[in-house]
Design a protein around this motif. Structure first.
Motif, PDB file in Angstrom:
ATOM      1  N   THR A 240       0.907  29.133  22.938  1.00 38.99           N
ATOM      2  CA  THR A 240       1.266  29.327  21.522  1.00 38.99           C
ATOM      3  C   THR A 240       1.996  28.070  21.063  1.00 38.99           C
ATOM      4  O   THR A 240       2.407  27.252  21.884  1.00 38.99           O
ATOM      5  CB  THR A 240       2.234  30.525  21.274  1.00 38.99           C
ATOM      6  OG1 THR A 240       3.562  30.022  21.063  1.00 38.99           O
ATOM      7  CG2 THR A 240       2.259  31.476  22.431  1.00 38.99           C
ATOM      8  N   ARG A 241       2.179  27.970  19.744  1.00 36.73           N
ATOM      9  CA  ARG A 241       2.902  26.780  19.257  1.00 36.73           C
ATOM     10  C   ARG A 241       4.414  26.985  19.288  1.00 36.73           C
ATOM     11  O   ARG A 241       5.179  26.060  19.033  1.00 36.73           O
ATOM     12  CB  ARG A 241       2.429  26.419  17.859  1.00 36.73           C
ATOM     13  CG  ARG A 241       2.469  27.582  16.908  1.00 36.73           C
ATOM     14  CD  ARG A 241       1.785  27.208  15.608  1.00 36.73           C
ATOM     15  NE  ARG A 241       2.068  28.246  14.624  1.00 36.73           N
ATOM     16  CZ  ARG A 241       2.070  28.044  13.314  1.00 36.73           C
ATOM     17  NH1 ARG A 241       1.818  26.845  12.818  1.00 36.73           N
ATOM     18  NH2 ARG A 241       2.324  29.026  12.484  1.00 36.73           N
ATOM     19  N   TYR A 242       4.820  28.208  19.560  1.00 32.56           N
ATOM     20  CA  TYR A 242       6.258  28.482  19.643  1.00 32.56           C
ATOM     21  C   TYR A 242       6.769  28.348  21.079  1.00 32.56           C
ATOM     22  O   TYR A 242       5.985  28.147  21.999  1.00 32.56           O
ATOM     23  CB  TYR A 242       6.536  29.895  19.147  1.00 32.56           C
ATOM     24  CG  TYR A 242       6.320  30.099  17.660  1.00 32.56           C
ATOM     25  CD1 TYR A 242       7.189  29.541  16.738  1.00 32.56           C
ATOM     26  CD2 TYR A 242       5.245  30.860  17.196  1.00 32.56           C
ATOM     27  CE1 TYR A 242       7.005  29.745  15.368  1.00 32.56           C
ATOM     28  CE2 TYR A 242       5.058  31.058  15.825  1.00 32.56           C
ATOM     29  CZ  TYR A 242       5.940  30.502  14.920  1.00 32.56           C
ATOM     30  OH  TYR A 242       5.769  30.715  13.580  1.00 32.56           O
ATOM     31  N   GLY A 243       8.069  28.535  21.272  1.00 33.04           N
ATOM     32  CA  GLY A 243       8.643  28.487  22.621  1.00 33.04           C
ATOM     33  C   GLY A 243      10.109  28.906  22.615  1.00 33.04           C
ATOM     34  O   GLY A 243      10.984  28.197  23.092  1.00 33.04           O
ATOM     35  N   LEU A 244      10.359  30.095  22.056  1.00 31.03           N
ATOM     36  CA  LEU A 244      11.759  30.499  21.901  1.00 31.03           C
ATOM     37  C   LEU A 244      12.248  31.302  23.117  1.00 31.03           C
ATOM     38  O   LEU A 244      12.946  30.771  23.972  1.00 31.03           O
ATOM     39  CB  LEU A 244      11.930  31.283  20.602  1.00 31.03           C
ATOM     40  CG  LEU A 244      13.350  31.579  20.148  1.00 31.03           C
ATOM     41  CD1 LEU A 244      14.241  30.361  20.223  1.00 31.03           C
ATOM     42  CD2 LEU A 244      13.371  32.133  18.732  1.00 31.03           C
ATOM     43  N   THR A 245      11.878  32.594  23.200  1.00 32.71           N
ATOM     44  CA  THR A 245      12.285  33.357  24.383  1.00 32.71           C
ATOM     45  C   THR A 245      11.040  33.803  25.149  1.00 32.71           C
ATOM     46  O   THR A 245       9.924  33.749  24.635  1.00 32.71           O
ATOM     47  CB  THR A 245      13.106  34.620  24.024  1.00 32.71           C
ATOM     48  OG1 THR A 245      12.233  35.602  23.445  1.00 32.71           O
ATOM     49  CG2 THR A 245      14.228  34.308  23.080  1.00 32.71           C
ATOM     50  N   GLY A 246      11.280  34.262  26.375  1.00 28.00           N
ATOM     51  CA  GLY A 246      10.186  34.786  27.184  1.00 28.00           C
ATOM     52  C   GLY A 246      10.792  35.523  28.362  1.00 28.00           C
ATOM     53  O   GLY A 246      11.985  35.382  28.662  1.00 28.00           O
ATOM     54  N   GLY A 247       9.956  36.320  29.028  1.00 27.21           N
ATOM     55  CA  GLY A 247      10.473  37.049  30.171  1.00 27.21           C
ATOM     56  C   GLY A 247       9.398  37.351  31.184  1.00 27.21           C
ATOM     57  O   GLY A 247       8.199  37.334  30.872  1.00 27.21           O
ATOM     58  N   VAL A 248       9.857  37.596  32.419  1.00 26.91           N
ATOM     59  CA  VAL A 248       8.947  37.975  33.493  1.00 26.91           C
ATOM     60  C   VAL A 248       9.563  39.150  34.243  1.00 26.91           C
ATOM     61  O   VAL A 248      10.746  39.105  34.598  1.00 26.91           O
ATOM     62  CB  VAL A 248       8.722  36.817  34.491  1.00 26.91           C
ATOM     63  CG1 VAL A 248       7.808  37.264  35.635  1.00 26.91           C
ATOM     64  CG2 VAL A 248       8.148  35.594  33.786  1.00 26.91           C
ATOM     65  N   PHE A 249       8.770  40.188  34.448  1.00 30.59           N
ATOM     66  CA  PHE A 249       9.148  41.261  35.360  1.00 30.59           C
ATOM     67  C   PHE A 249       8.296  41.130  36.606  1.00 30.59           C
ATOM     68  O   PHE A 249       7.073  41.250  36.552  1.00 30.59           O
ATOM     69  CB  PHE A 249       8.930  42.635  34.725  1.00 30.59           C
ATOM     70  CG  PHE A 249      10.166  43.191  34.081  1.00 30.59           C
ATOM     71  CD1 PHE A 249      11.021  44.033  34.788  1.00 30.59           C
ATOM     72  CD2 PHE A 249      10.497  42.849  32.778  1.00 30.59           C
ATOM     73  CE1 PHE A 249      12.179  44.534  34.193  1.00 30.59           C
ATOM     74  CE2 PHE A 249      11.649  43.342  32.181  1.00 30.59           C
ATOM     75  CZ  PHE A 249      12.494  44.186  32.895  1.00 30.59           C
ATOM     76  N   SER A 250       8.940  40.835  37.748  1.00 31.86           N
ATOM     77  CA  SER A 250       8.219  40.672  39.011  1.00 31.86           C
ATOM     78  C   SER A 250       9.221  40.804  40.140  1.00 31.86           C
ATOM     79  O   SER A 250      10.416  40.542  39.960  1.00 31.86           O
ATOM     80  CB  SER A 250       7.565  39.283  39.063  1.00 31.86           C
ATOM     81  OG  SER A 250       7.011  39.072  40.338  1.00 31.86           O
ATOM     82  N   ARG A 251       8.719  41.197  41.318  1.00 34.69           N
ATOM     83  CA  ARG A 251       9.589  41.193  42.492  1.00 34.69           C
ATOM     84  C   ARG A 251       9.217  40.048  43.417  1.00 34.69           C
ATOM     85  O   ARG A 251       9.738  39.929  44.515  1.00 34.69           O
ATOM     86  CB  ARG A 251       9.479  42.523  43.243  1.00 34.69           C
ATOM     87  CG  ARG A 251      10.166  43.694  42.553  1.00 34.69           C
ATOM     88  CD  ARG A 251      10.325  44.842  43.534  1.00 34.69           C
ATOM     89  NE  ARG A 251      11.037  45.980  42.975  1.00 34.69           N
ATOM     90  CZ  ARG A 251      10.443  47.077  42.486  1.00 34.69           C
ATOM     91  NH1 ARG A 251       9.135  47.166  42.455  1.00 34.69           N
ATOM     92  NH2 ARG A 251      11.177  48.075  42.030  1.00 34.69           N
ATOM     93  N   LYS A 252       8.301  39.181  42.985  1.00 32.05           N
ATOM     94  CA  LYS A 252       7.863  38.083  43.850  1.00 32.05           C
ATOM     95  C   LYS A 252       8.678  36.830  43.566  1.00 32.05           C
ATOM     96  O   LYS A 252       8.574  36.244  42.484  1.00 32.05           O
ATOM     97  CB  LYS A 252       6.375  37.792  43.594  1.00 32.05           C
ATOM     98  CG  LYS A 252       5.462  38.694  44.395  1.00 32.05           C
ATOM     99  CD  LYS A 252       4.224  37.941  44.811  1.00 32.05           C
ATOM    100  CE  LYS A 252       3.781  38.507  46.119  1.00 32.05           C
ATOM    101  NZ  LYS A 252       2.395  38.478  46.392  1.00 32.05           N
ATOM    102  N   ARG A 253       9.443  36.408  44.565  1.00 31.86           N
ATOM    103  CA  ARG A 253      10.300  35.229  44.421  1.00 31.86           C
ATOM    104  C   ARG A 253       9.507  34.005  43.950  1.00 31.86           C
ATOM    105  O   ARG A 253       9.903  33.311  43.008  1.00 31.86           O
ATOM    106  CB  ARG A 253      10.994  34.965  45.770  1.00 31.86           C
ATOM    107  CG  ARG A 253      11.793  33.700  45.914  1.00 31.86           C
ATOM    108  CD  ARG A 253      12.906  33.489  44.912  1.00 31.86           C
ATOM    109  NE  ARG A 253      13.630  34.667  44.515  1.00 31.86           N
ATOM    110  CZ  ARG A 253      14.328  34.772  43.382  1.00 31.86           C
ATOM    111  NH1 ARG A 253      14.421  33.758  42.554  1.00 31.86           N
ATOM    112  NH2 ARG A 253      14.947  35.883  43.076  1.00 31.86           N
ATOM    113  N   GLU A 254       8.346  33.734  44.576  1.00 29.04           N
ATOM    114  CA  GLU A 254       7.641  32.488  44.227  1.00 29.04           C
ATOM    115  C   GLU A 254       7.126  32.526  42.775  1.00 29.04           C
ATOM    116  O   GLU A 254       7.034  31.494  42.115  1.00 29.04           O
ATOM    117  CB  GLU A 254       6.545  32.140  45.228  1.00 29.04           C
ATOM    118  CG  GLU A 254       5.377  33.095  45.314  1.00 29.04           C
ATOM    119  CD  GLU A 254       5.582  34.194  46.375  1.00 29.04           C
ATOM    120  OE1 GLU A 254       6.759  34.542  46.681  1.00 29.04           O
ATOM    121  OE2 GLU A 254       4.579  34.716  46.884  1.00 29.04           O
TER     122      GLU A 254
END
Ligand code: NAP
Ligand code: MG
Length: 515
Positions: free
Chosen positions: A440-454
């Motif tokens: 996207t052309r934006y880049g404000l917030t974001g998130g990831v839900f994961s249990r994988k360290r890498e």
């Protein structure tokens, strides 16, 4: 100066009977003050105008919360003069003295906390806890900037050189224009106004038309705190008129803006042109929109992910620059996650903000119209899974809405909607998720839900947003804890509430004396 170190204010959730009752009372007291008129404040003087700006309650637009004067060009000129006049003394105040005015203002906000929350509930339709978060953030900005300003008072270290006395110190820029949005009408206006002031600048502040009353409350507080006349001038008016005039003015030294990409780009362009008589290059700070994504993979705690998704997408009706507007789900997690997201969203209560529902109204008729038109568009681009309609009740109520099967390049997956609309994008795996998130052309917030360290470590490097969150909601950045500001077209990444923010409003002077 001895004072407590900065810590973020706790955010009231009104679970205790005491807080609940205090809020009920504040709402009643504020309602009794509906309809009051707030003049401009220029050089400490109340100035009224022929025309007015009327502010209504979006839960019930027939109710007038209050009105303000409406500044034109003449008033803007007067405010510019007043600010420059005040600058000749304010710039020389010892830093401790300036910081004390701010610390006092923070205490007054704290004393008037419930009342300020009540104004937010009525003027812009925040539920109680959203209103509490707005006021807490305003208090946080005020204290944080008051205290961080102290670290610049002794200048910057320079390397000794034989035969010379060298020093480098910070001086303020001069007079700047603050232009604020309606969505955090107290916190953002407070932060953008008080940061430059903390380090010796003076400002002319133009609040959003939809929230002139809450803005007027800030100026009452600054006056009570003893801020000298002219240091902060209150100038409600029409953005495209008085805002645009102030931006292009040759005597404007800097512009501190938060709002839409469209207006931000106009300001950037206008500020870049040298006006006749102008003797500096304007500094321009632009905090703009977002199309923020939350990624959920197959290893995630899906219950926590569903809860965070719903909070991030629908808190304050999705009218946050940080709101989750794209949910990107890895194939294997899809069915289980979506079942929970849909179930939780179905349970959300929408209603008048004073009743403290999950979602209140959209902020204005214009907001409602924009959101409804995106919902219409979404029905051509994707599959409507939930909501998608205006609700009964007179206010600007729109059901929380979820689209599934959204192509990553659909307009509802690329354009900021700024309402309770979530676009769900299904992807084969984590690689694809990250690619879509960044596309996207934006880049404000974001998130990831994961249990994988890498995967988390990879996202830490590659997910290109100014504020990235793992395994939690993606809204609610705390002053000093999560410095806030976006990449790409989300803005100039000034990082409000960050350790370097005040440097934006200072310039360094180097002085050498040969002995
Ligand atoms: P907006 O329409 O851009 O308005 C923001 C301010 O600019 C208002 O005070 C407006 O005045 C004024 N304005 C309008 N046209 C102008 C012009 N030509 N020259 C100078 N000023 C002008 O934004 P909004 O609807 O209030 O706020 C929502 C937007 O703000 C969203 O895009 C959201 O993502 C963004 N936002 C970003 C952040 C962040 O930190 N990145 C935080 C909050 C909100 P009027 O009220 O008179 O129109
Ligand atoms: Mg209103």
């Amino acid at each position: 100066m001895t004072t407590e170190p900065y810590r973020p204010e706790p955010i009231e959730t009104f679970q205790s009977k005491e807080a609940f009752e205090a809020m009920r009372q504040a709402l009643a007291e504020v309602r009794a003050q509906f309809g009051r008129h707030y003049p401009l404040i220029i050089g400490g003087e109340r100035v009224d105008t022929k025309e007015a700006i009327t502010s209504t309650n979006p839960s019930n637009p027939a109710e007038v919360v209050g009105s303000s004067a409406k500044a034109g060009i003449a008033e803007a000129d007067a405010a510019l003069d007043a600010a420059w006049r005040a600058f000749t003394t304010w710039r020389d105040w010892p830093q401790e003295h300036r910081s004390r005015v701010l610390l006092k203002a923070a205490q007054i906000m704290k004393r008037r906390q419930r009342e300020l929350e009540a104004w937010l509930v009525y003027e812009i339709g925040k539920n109680w806890t959203e209103a509490a978060a707005d006021v807490a953030e305003a208090i946080d900005f005020t204290r944080y900037y008051a205290l961080s300003a102290l670290k610049y008072k002794d200048g910057a270290p320079v390397v000794p050189y034989p035969g010379e006395d060298n020093e480098a110190f910070y001086i303020p820029l001069g007079m700047g224009v603050v232009i604020a949005p309606w969505n955090f009408p107290l916190a953002i206006l407070t932060g953008m106004t008080l940061a430059p002031i903390a380090v010796g600048n003076c400002v002319v502040a133009k609040p959003a038309e939809d929230t002139v009353v809450v803005a007027a409350k800030l100026f009452e507080i600054l006056e009570e705190a003893g801020l000298p006349p002219g240091v902060a001038n209150f100038l409600p008016g029409v953005g495209s008129e008085v805002g645009a005039y102030l931006v292009q003015h040759p005597r404007t030294r800097f512009i501190n803006f938060t709002g839409s990409l469209e207006v931000g780009l106009k300001i950037n362009e206008a500020a870049a042109r040298l006006s006749p008589g102008q003797v500096w290059i304007k500094r321009v700070f632009l905090e703009l929109g977002g199309k923020d994504a939350l990624i959920v993979d197959e290893t995630a705690d899906l219950a926590a992910a569903a809860q965070a998704t719903v909070q991030s997408a629908f808190g304050f009706q999705g009218q946050k620059c940080s709101a989750a507007s794209r949910l990107i789900v890895v194939d294997k997690a899809y069915d289980l996650l979506m079942e929970q997201v849909l179930h939780r969203t179905e349970g959300l209560i929408v209603g008048p903000a004073e009743e403290n529902p999950d979602l209140g109204p959209l902020a204005s008729a214009q907001q409602e119209q924009t959101v409804l038109s995106y919902i219409q568009l979404g029905q051509q681009e994707a599959r409507l899974a939930l909501g998608g309609r205006k609700l009964e009740g007179g206010g600007y109520f729109v059901a929380p809405t979820i689209f599934e099967g959204v192509p990553p390049h659909a307009r509802i997956a690329q354009e900021e909607i700024f309402g309770p609309v979530l676009s769900v994008i299904r992807v084969p795996d984590f690689d694809a998720a990250l690619e879509v998130a960044n596309d996207t052309r934006y880049g404000l917030t974001g998130g990831v839900f994961s249990r994988k360290r890498e995967r988390l470590e990879r996202a830490r490097r590659e997910f290109h947003v100014g504020n990235l969150y793992f395994n939690r909601k993606i809204t609610g950045a705390l002053v000093g804890v999560q410095p806030f500001g976006g990449f790409n077209l989300s803005g100039t990444d000034t990082k409000a509430g960050g350790p370097d923010y005040l440097l934006n409003f200072l310039q360094m002077k180097s002085v050498t004396e040969r002995f």
